[in-house]
Design an enzyme around this catalytic site. Sequence first.
Site, PDB file in Angstrom:
ATOM      1  N   THR A  26      34.511  39.506  33.605  1.00 19.16           N
ATOM      2  CA  THR A  26      33.677  39.205  32.747  1.00 19.16           C
ATOM      3  C   THR A  26      33.779  38.388  31.104  1.00 19.16           C
ATOM      4  O   THR A  26      32.805  37.405  31.105  1.00 19.16           O
ATOM      5  CB  THR A  26      34.591  40.393  31.667  1.00 19.16           C
ATOM      6  N   MET A  39      48.196  47.973  43.362  1.00 20.12           N
ATOM      7  CA  MET A  39      47.080  46.813  43.009  1.00 20.12           C
ATOM      8  C   MET A  39      47.539  45.345  43.325  1.00 20.12           C
ATOM      9  O   MET A  39      48.164  45.293  42.503  1.00 20.12           O
ATOM     10  CB  MET A  39      45.712  47.504  42.232  1.00 20.12           C
ATOM     11  N   ASP A  87      46.055  43.842  36.115  1.00 23.09           N
ATOM     12  CA  ASP A  87      45.818  42.450  37.331  1.00 23.09           C
ATOM     13  C   ASP A  87      47.235  41.577  36.798  1.00 23.09           C
ATOM     14  O   ASP A  87      47.791  40.743  37.390  1.00 23.09           O
ATOM     15  CB  ASP A  87      45.076  41.984  37.744  1.00 23.09           C
ATOM     16  N   GLY A 130      37.480  46.526  35.898  1.00 26.36           N
ATOM     17  CA  GLY A 130      37.689  47.888  36.554  1.00 26.36           C
ATOM     18  C   GLY A 130      38.708  48.398  35.297  1.00 26.36           C
ATOM     19  O   GLY A 130      38.833  47.250  34.326  1.00 26.36           O
ATOM     20  N   THR A 143      43.099  43.538  32.153  1.00 29.21           N
ATOM     21  CA  THR A 143      43.173  44.353  33.549  1.00 29.21           C
ATOM     22  C   THR A 143      44.628  44.390  33.645  1.00 29.21           C
ATOM     23  O   THR A 143      45.333  43.916  32.997  1.00 29.21           O
ATOM     24  CB  THR A 143      42.470  42.764  34.521  1.00 29.21           C
ATOM     25  N   GLU A 145      28.752  45.280  36.615  1.00 33.35           N
ATOM     26  CA  GLU A 145      27.329  44.739  36.840  1.00 33.35           C
ATOM     27  C   GLU A 145      27.738  42.791  36.234  1.00 33.35           C
ATOM     28  O   GLU A 145      28.427  42.679  35.689  1.00 33.35           O
ATOM     29  CB  GLU A 145      26.352  44.600  35.922  1.00 33.35           C
TER      30      GLU A 145
HETATM   31  O1  F6P Z   1      40.784  44.140  38.818  1.00 37.79           O
HETATM   32  C1  F6P Z   1      41.347  45.715  38.898  1.00 37.79           C
HETATM   33  C2  F6P Z   1      41.654  46.502  40.302  1.00 37.79           C
HETATM   34  O2  F6P Z   1      42.391  48.018  39.553  1.00 37.79           O
HETATM   35  C3  F6P Z   1      41.828  45.837  41.392  1.00 37.79           C
HETATM   36  O3  F6P Z   1      43.429  45.825  41.283  1.00 37.79           O
HETATM   37  C4  F6P Z   1      41.505  46.506  42.279  1.00 37.79           C
HETATM   38  O4  F6P Z   1      42.266  45.339  43.724  1.00 37.79           O
HETATM   39  C5  F6P Z   1      40.964  46.555  41.698  1.00 37.79           C
HETATM   40  O5  F6P Z   1      40.533  46.706  40.279  1.00 37.79           O
HETATM   41  C6  F6P Z   1      38.761  48.029  42.268  1.00 37.79           C
HETATM   42  O6  F6P Z   1      38.360  47.773  42.240  1.00 37.79           O
HETATM   43  P1  F6P Z   1      37.476  48.989  41.856  1.00 37.79           P
HETATM   44  O7  F6P Z   1      37.663  49.862  40.607  1.00 37.79           O
HETATM   45  O8  F6P Z   1      36.232  48.598  42.317  1.00 37.79           O
HETATM   46  O9  F6P Z   1      37.550  49.772  42.961  1.00 37.79           O
END
Ligand code: F6P
Length: 342
Positions: free
Chosen positions: A113, A177, A135, A12, A133, A75
């Site tokens: 990753t 998120m 997160d 992400g 991230t 990927e």
């Molecule tokens: O890992 C970052 C994140 O934004 C998470 O908080 C969220 O659940 C996920 O990516 C969303 O994934 P995508 O961008 O593939 O929709």
Amino acid sequence: MTKKIGILTAGGDCPGLNAAIRGVAKTAIIEYGMEVLGFHDGYKGLIDNDYTALTESSVSGILTQGGTILGTSREKPFKKSEDRNGELKTDKIVENYNNLELDCLVCIGGNGTIKTAHKLSKLGLNVIAIPKTIDNDVWGTDLTFGFDSAVSICTDAIDRLHTTGNSHKRIMIIEVMGHNAGWIALYAGLAGGGDVILIPEIECDIDTVANYLHKRHTQGKPVSIVVVAEGVYEQKNNSFNAHQLAQKIEEITGIETRSTVLGYIQRGGTPTATDRILATCYGRYAAQLISKEKYNQLVVFKNNCVSHIPLKESAGKLKTVKPDEMIVTAARALGVCFGDGE
Ligand code: F6P
């Protein structure tokens, strides 16, 4: 011998990625005279040999830009291992890495990753990982870049929900998120003055939350802010979404309740100063490790300084909120409800 390195951004996106790219590339080029290639769209670019040579000018002016100039993807070469011609993606990665005569690959990303980077190191590639991230759930580092920007965005959103909630005397629910960790909800919930903070690491019960909100109302506090981490919905008895949670709380308490899902706004825009500095220092440190041929490490932030740990120590692990975390006990001391009745 002049070293030649590759950089990729995967998973992400988040604010700070370009600051990290810039930190690696500028240090590698200016300090160590290295050649730098930027692979497009995460590991996909490495599989397809899709890259651009990075120069000082190509990374100039990107510090404040959100997103990633290289593009990213999710990927997973070890998961969906064959390409459409039936070739093993990992064979193509090793082949491209060797044909380009790379000395090291800098992988900027989160848990997925890092896990892939570790597996590639076991195939003989030299890798350095940088923890990225929103997160903040990468094991081994106190902070990932992207997190501070996401917390700031969520805190600003919560501030705005306070004003509209006050005007309508409503309960306002905001879903943030964080994947399977509650760091964003915890930090933004405390920073934004949330009354209820629900995170996946603490089992919560809707009735407990509703009773807490109703009690606040009877004490003359009709407006409440509920901050919900998206991972809460994975809890066994909580398969709801923010809208359903709002409906349920309004049903039980009789108080008008509205929900907001913040979504991808948390990943956009310019990085905060903290993320710019952290990402830049991560990038510089990665280049330093390469200059010393100290490969297969994860760059981390511990005890207020940038250092490194072996990649294998972090790969496959998740850093989640411990219930006795200082910030949890601080929030509880201020009367914040975590939905567990404590
Ligand atoms: O890992 C970052 C994140 O934004 C998470 O908080 C969220 O659940 C996920 O990516 C969303 O994934 P995508 O961008 O593939 O929709």
